[in-house]
Design an enzyme around this catalytic site. Structure first.
Site, PDB file in Angstrom:
ATOM      1  N   HIS A  71       0.828  -1.200   0.000  1.00 39.61           N
ATOM      2  CA  HIS A  71       0.000   0.000   0.000  1.00 39.61           C
ATOM      3  C   HIS A  71       0.865   1.254   0.000  1.00 39.61           C
ATOM      4  CE1 HIS A  71      -3.854   1.985   0.199  1.00 39.61           C
ATOM      5  NE2 HIS A  71      -3.277   2.889   0.980  1.00 39.61           N
ATOM      6  N   HIS A  78      -6.624   1.027 -11.802  1.00 39.29           N
ATOM      7  CA  HIS A  78      -6.304   1.754 -13.025  1.00 39.29           C
ATOM      8  C   HIS A  78      -6.698   3.231 -12.951  1.00 39.29           C
ATOM      9  CE1 HIS A  78      -5.518  -2.187 -14.843  1.00 39.29           C
ATOM     10  NE2 HIS A  78      -4.909  -1.531 -15.813  1.00 39.29           N
ATOM     11  N   ARG A  87     -11.399 -11.034 -10.809  1.00 36.50           N
ATOM     12  CA  ARG A  87     -10.191 -10.408 -11.339  1.00 36.50           C
ATOM     13  C   ARG A  87      -9.261 -11.496 -11.841  1.00 36.50           C
ATOM     14  NH1 ARG A  87      -7.032  -7.831  -6.219  1.00 36.50           N
ATOM     15  NH2 ARG A  87      -5.745  -7.045  -7.926  1.00 36.50           N
TER      16      ARG A  87
END
Length: 558
Positions: free
Chosen positions: A231, A384, A447
């Site tokens: 992260h 994205h 995904r």
């Protein structure tokens, strides 16, 4: 507290040193190459997921997926950040000395060797483990060593950058450090702290395991160490974009920045709250107590504060600029912005994408809402429009002024037109593709999977439209990548001029106000950062070694 004179606050030079420029340009060449390779892999993925394209030459879908992630999320961003930060230091603090520059070159070549090692294994289909390389997926040991070398290369380059920053402080005692140099130092400190996690899991878990020296691996620990890094990695990508937003954008507008001190404070808050939050990526993982998951969710939401500070600062600059141009109504200032300047348009579109990206991030970090979207293609869409739009578009904007500045050239009408085409084409492609991913994710589309793996005609029929939309969006993005490569070539090969493109650095409304002392106290910043990390991770990681929790003891390979 010290008041600073105008003479004290002026940067010692207005250009990147010529020797430093060669190092920066070497990094930027890698950026262009990685963008082309990674972008091609991304296009092929969307075509495969549409169900109307099969990969030739025995290329595997997950082989492409790994290449796309590693080359864009790691290689391209790392080389850009190293190059841009060196340029920012050279521009605002003065040229690097021989030792500092040598460290930059050593880091560059170590990163290059690591990239080639990893890419070779991916090309041989010996490392199709995605860029997160989750166990029990196992890659060839050369892949892990290559990724480790990429990280080590950044450490070496960052060491030279930090030496330059602290040398400026020694040489200019009592003066406020240049803002871009300060921001670079904060980002580099965060990087040193967060990469401890990924380096540890690669060197002490994945390398011995891939060599066959150990039979098992602690999966929960490996995932936790990755996200301890993973992260903060997002903010390592993002903070250079924030550097451009805060310190460059006002100068592009011909205005002053809102607040130098507020910008420094926002970066300090990102330092504090970007690392002890990785477990919010593991909300459905076993082996981690719910209390510690909840604590890290709270810490994750703290990052909203500097994000809102940044949004306020930037739109204050935009409105002030518009008012100075004659705007009087509530939103008239919006029309006054320089919509024909590609540098600004690229930046502004990136900022707009960050609004839905931030909202999606709140959903991802929220325990119950995360249950709906976890491990669906929603996450890919979110990724994205946070990294693939605000960050990358800002990188493009930076390269528009940086490349001609480094090579002694100027942005001409053709380059500016290419920049505008890049901005709008990228926005169109990313908008279509990410929207399709979000809507498909809300309907449960997984995904990482290909169309043929979905199974069941009814399920496939529900998602097919979104998969085709992804392919359409991906195609526009690939066109934008071609435009970006043409722009890159135009910016570095045009005729040399005497009036070289400037590396714009803004002044601020509070430029000569004294710095907040504790924000410049590096010992205090390190102590607070370490304290937050220890609070967030000591007990969860200790439990992974001491308690019999499912997933914590590893697995047998056979």
């Amino acid at each position: 507290m010290t008041n600073y004179t105008t003479a004290q606050m002026l940067a010692p030079n207005t250009k990147v040193d010529k020797k430093d420029a060669k190092l920066v340009l070497a990094n930027m060449i890698w950026v262009a190459f990685a963008l082309l390779i990674g972008g091609t892999a991304g296009l092929l993925q969307t075509l495969v997921r549409s169900g109307h394209f099969e990969l030739p030459f025995g290329i595997g879908y997950y082989q492409l997926l790994t290449l796309h992630g590693v080359i864009l999320a790691l290689v391209m961003t790392f080389f850009f950040i190293m190059g841009f930060q060196i340029a920012a230091l050279s521009r605002t603090s003065g040229p690097l000395n021989k030792k500092e520059r040598t460290l930059g070159w050593i880091g560059f070549w170590v990163m290059t060797i690591g990239t080639l090692m990893s890419a070779t294994m991916i090309a041989l289909n010996e490392a199709s483990v995605l860029y997160t390389f989750y166990a029990p997926l196992q890659a060839h040991v050369i892949h892990y060593i290559g990724l480790a070398l990429v990280i080590v290369g950044t450490w070496i380059s960052v060491a030279g950058q930090m030496m330059r920053y602290f040398r400026w402080r020694r040489e200019n005692k009592g003066q406020k450090t240049p803002l871009l140099s300060y921001m670079t130092a904060v980002n580099n400190l965060m990087w040193y702290v967060c990469t401890i996690g990924v380096a540890s899991t690669v060197l002490f878990q994945f390398v011995p395991w891939s060599l066959g020296l150990v039979e098992t691996i602690n999966i929960t620990l490996s995932r936790t160490l990755f996200w301890y890094f993973g992260h903060a990695l997002v903010y390592f990508w993002l903070l250079p974009a924030y550097m451009v937003w805060y310190a460059v954008t006002p100068k592009i507008l011909g205005a002053k920045g809102f607040s130098d001190n507020l910008a420094r404070l926002s970066f300090v808050l990102f330092l504090f709250f970007s690392i002890p939050v990785g477990i919010h990526h593991q909300l459905v993982d076993p082996g981690i107590d719910a209390f510690w998951k909840g604590l890290q969710v709270v810490l994750t939401f703290m990052v909203i504060v500097p994000s809102l500070m940044t949004a306020f600062s930037m739109f204050a600059v935009f409105e002030t600029y518009g008012r100075n141009k004659g705007a009087t109504g509530l939103l008239d200032w919006f029309k006054k912005l320089p919509w024909t300047d590609a540098r600004f348009v690229l930046l502004f579109i990136g900022m707009l994408f960050f609004i839905p990206g931030g909202l999606g991030g709140i959903i991802n970090a929220s325990g119950q809402m995360n249950q709906l979207v976890h491990n669906t293609i929603w996450i890919v869409g979110h990724f994205h429009i946070t990294v693939g739009a605000p960050v990358i578009l800002t990188y493009f904007a930076a390269m528009m002024f940086l490349l001609p500045h480094l090579t002694g050239r100027k942005i001409d009408k053709i380059a500016n037109r290419l920049g505008l085409m890049l901005a709008y084409t990228w926005a169109l492609g990313m908008g279509i593709m990410s929207a399709a991913m979000h809507f498909a994710g809300l309907r449960g589309a997984p995904r990482r999977s290909t169309f043929s793996e979905y199974g069941g005609a009814e399920v496939a029929e529900e998602w097919i439209t979104y998969q085709v939309m992804q392919a359409v969006g991906g195609s526009f993005l690939f066109i934008a990548i071609i435009i970006a490569i043409l722009l890159f070539l135009k910016l570095v090969t045009g005729p040399k001029v005497n009036d070289v493109e400037e590396f714009p650095v803004a002044e601020f409304m509070d430029q000569y106000d004294p710095a907040v002392k504790w924000v410049d106290n590096w010992r205090l910043l390190i102590i607070i950062t370490a304290f937050l990390v220890l609070i967030a991770y000591t007990v969860p990681i200790t439990q992974m070694f001491t308690e019999n929790i499912p997933g914590a003891k590893g697995f047998k390979l056979w």
